[in-house]
Structures are given as structure tokens and as C-alpha cells.
Design a protein around this motif. Structure first.
Motif, PDB file in Angstrom:
ATOM      1  N   ASN A   1       0.821  -1.212   0.000  1.00 22.50           N
ATOM      2  CA  ASN A   1       0.000   0.000   0.000  1.00 22.50           C
ATOM      3  C   ASN A   1       0.854   1.260   0.000  1.00 22.50           C
ATOM      4  OD1 ASN A   1      -2.492  -1.440   0.107  1.00 22.50           O
ATOM      5  ND2 ASN A   1      -2.067  -1.841   2.257  1.00 22.50           N
ATOM      6  N   SER A   2       1.814   1.287  -0.925  1.00 18.21           N
ATOM      7  CA  SER A   2       2.719   2.423  -0.997  1.00 18.21           C
ATOM      8  C   SER A   2       3.125   2.703  -2.445  1.00 18.21           C
ATOM      9  CB  SER A   2       3.966   2.164  -0.147  1.00 18.21           C
ATOM     10  OG  SER A   2       4.677   1.053  -0.655  1.00 18.21           O
ATOM     11  N   VAL A   3       3.824   3.803  -2.621  1.00 21.33           N
ATOM     12  CA  VAL A   3       4.408   4.160  -3.907  1.00 21.33           C
ATOM     13  C   VAL A   3       5.905   4.287  -3.691  1.00 21.33           C
ATOM     14  CG1 VAL A   3       4.581   5.969  -5.663  1.00 21.33           C
ATOM     15  CG2 VAL A   3       2.350   5.331  -4.758  1.00 21.33           C
ATOM     16  N   ILE A   4       6.672   3.604  -4.507  1.00 24.27           N
ATOM     17  CA  ILE A   4       8.127   3.648  -4.436  1.00 24.27           C
ATOM     18  C   ILE A   4       8.602   4.779  -5.340  1.00 24.27           C
ATOM     19  CG2 ILE A   4      10.271   2.346  -4.773  1.00 24.27           C
ATOM     20  CD1 ILE A   4       8.285   1.189  -2.626  1.00 24.27           C
ATOM     21  N   VAL A   5       9.391   5.701  -4.794  1.00 24.23           N
ATOM     22  CA  VAL A   5       9.906   6.842  -5.552  1.00 24.23           C
ATOM     23  C   VAL A   5      11.340   6.526  -5.960  1.00 24.23           C
ATOM     24  CG1 VAL A   5      10.346   9.330  -5.512  1.00 24.23           C
ATOM     25  CG2 VAL A   5       8.475   8.372  -4.134  1.00 24.23           C
ATOM     26  N   PHE A   6      11.693   6.795  -7.232  1.00 20.47           N
ATOM     27  CA  PHE A   6      13.044   6.527  -7.694  1.00 20.47           C
ATOM     28  C   PHE A   6      13.503   7.615  -8.658  1.00 20.47           C
ATOM     29  CE2 PHE A   6      10.116   4.354 -10.501  1.00 20.47           C
ATOM     30  CZ  PHE A   6      10.588   4.623 -11.777  1.00 20.47           C
ATOM     31  N   ASP A   7      14.810   7.719  -8.827  1.00 25.60           N
ATOM     32  CA  ASP A   7      15.420   8.656  -9.759  1.00 25.60           C
ATOM     33  C   ASP A   7      15.423   8.001 -11.139  1.00 25.60           C
ATOM     34  OD1 ASP A   7      17.875   9.631 -11.331  1.00 25.60           O
ATOM     35  OD2 ASP A   7      17.724  11.119  -9.724  1.00 25.60           O
ATOM     36  N   THR A   8      14.885   8.674 -12.166  1.00 22.65           N
ATOM     37  CA  THR A   8      14.783   8.048 -13.486  1.00 22.65           C
ATOM     38  C   THR A   8      16.131   7.912 -14.190  1.00 22.65           C
ATOM     39  OG1 THR A   8      14.216  10.164 -14.492  1.00 22.65           O
ATOM     40  CG2 THR A   8      12.387   8.727 -13.874  1.00 22.65           C
ATOM     41  N   ALA A   9      17.124   8.692 -13.794  1.00 21.61           N
ATOM     42  CA  ALA A   9      18.453   8.594 -14.422  1.00 21.61           C
ATOM     43  C   ALA A   9      19.259   7.443 -13.836  1.00 21.61           C
ATOM     44  CB  ALA A   9      19.213   9.902 -14.267  1.00 21.61           C
ATOM     45  N   THR A  10      19.258   7.319 -12.511  1.00 19.04           N
ATOM     46  CA  THR A  10      20.073   6.294 -11.855  1.00 19.04           C
ATOM     47  C   THR A  10      19.287   5.042 -11.495  1.00 19.04           C
ATOM     48  OG1 THR A  10      19.631   7.150  -9.634  1.00 19.04           O
ATOM     49  CG2 THR A  10      21.520   8.098 -10.839  1.00 19.04           C
ATOM     50  N   LEU A  11      17.962   5.129 -11.478  1.00 14.81           N
ATOM     51  CA  LEU A  11      17.049   4.064 -11.087  1.00 14.81           C
ATOM     52  C   LEU A  11      17.183   3.684  -9.614  1.00 14.81           C
ATOM     53  CD1 LEU A  11      17.287   1.800 -14.271  1.00 14.81           C
ATOM     54  CD2 LEU A  11      15.667   3.646 -13.782  1.00 14.81           C
TER      55      LEU A  11
END
Length: 119
Positions: free
Chosen positions: A98-108
Motif C-alpha cells: 500500500n505504498s508508492v516507491i519513488v526513484f530517480d529516473t536517471a540512476t534508477l
């Protein structure tokens, strides 16, 4: 005048018929097997990074859209269903937690988690 109207109507009908008979705008360029033993849910394209994000059970597989090589993987996204991207950040739903994982699109690299509640 009546003849001109009839000619215009006939021309419009011919153009409409030609447009409907035109070939569809999609063409298969390449086919590939990504693999895995669970379901594939959704595909998201990020034009800025040239990445294809494929949600896959417990993680997100990332392909380079230029040559379809494996660009990386975002792990621990259990119950992955969808990815959204914008302004250098990516957001992957994690239904099981029940969450959203946030990530950097350049480094993943995962940069955070947002609790969103059930369903």
C-alpha cells in the motif's frame, strides 16, 4: 450551384472512404522475450531517459528503448502495477505494501516510499 454541391459531396465521400481504407498507423518493429515467472502488468515509456518501465510482480524491469537492452531493475516493488514519470522522478505502485516507491529516473535508485493507504 446544385451541380457544385453534388460534386463537393461526392469528393468528400471519396476522401472519407480513402481515409478509412488507409493502413493502420502501427507497425511491429521488434519482438523480444523479457522472461519471468509472474505476470506483466503495464508498460510506461519515459522519453527523457529513453526507458521502458515494465511492472513485473515484485519489481520493475527497465529497458533502454533505443536497443531494448536491460537498463536496470527497481526491486522490492511488491504487487507492482503501474509506473508514472516526470521531472526526473519515477513513481511505482506497490500494491502489496500500500505504498508508492519513488526513484530517480536517471540512476534508477530508490529515493523514498510514500504510504498511500489501501486500494
Amino acid at each position: 450551384m446544385k451541380r457544385l454541391r453534388s460534386l463537393s459531396l461526392a469528393t468528400a465521400l471519396l476522401l472519407s472512404a480513402a481515409a478509412m481504407a488507409a493502413a493502420p498507423g502501427y507497425t511491429l518493429l521488434k519482438s523480444m522475450t523479457v522472461g519471468g515467472d509472474t505476470f506483466w502488468d503495464a508498460v510506461t515509456f519515459d522519453g527523457a531517459s529513453h526507458h521502458l518501465f515494465l511492472t513485473h510482480g515484485s519489481h520493475v524491469v527497465v529497458l533502454d528503448s533505443k536497443d531494448y537492452s536491460l537498463a536496470g531493475d527497481i526491486p522490492n516493488v511488491t504487487g507492482a502495477h503501474q509506473v508514472a514519470v516526470g521531472l526526473g522522478k519515477g513513481y511505482a505502485t506497490s500494491g502489496t505494501t500500500n505504498s508508492v516507491i519513488v526513484f530517480d529516473t536517471a540512476t534508477l535508485k530508490v529515493t523514498g516510499t510514500i504510504a498511500v493507504g489501501t486500494r
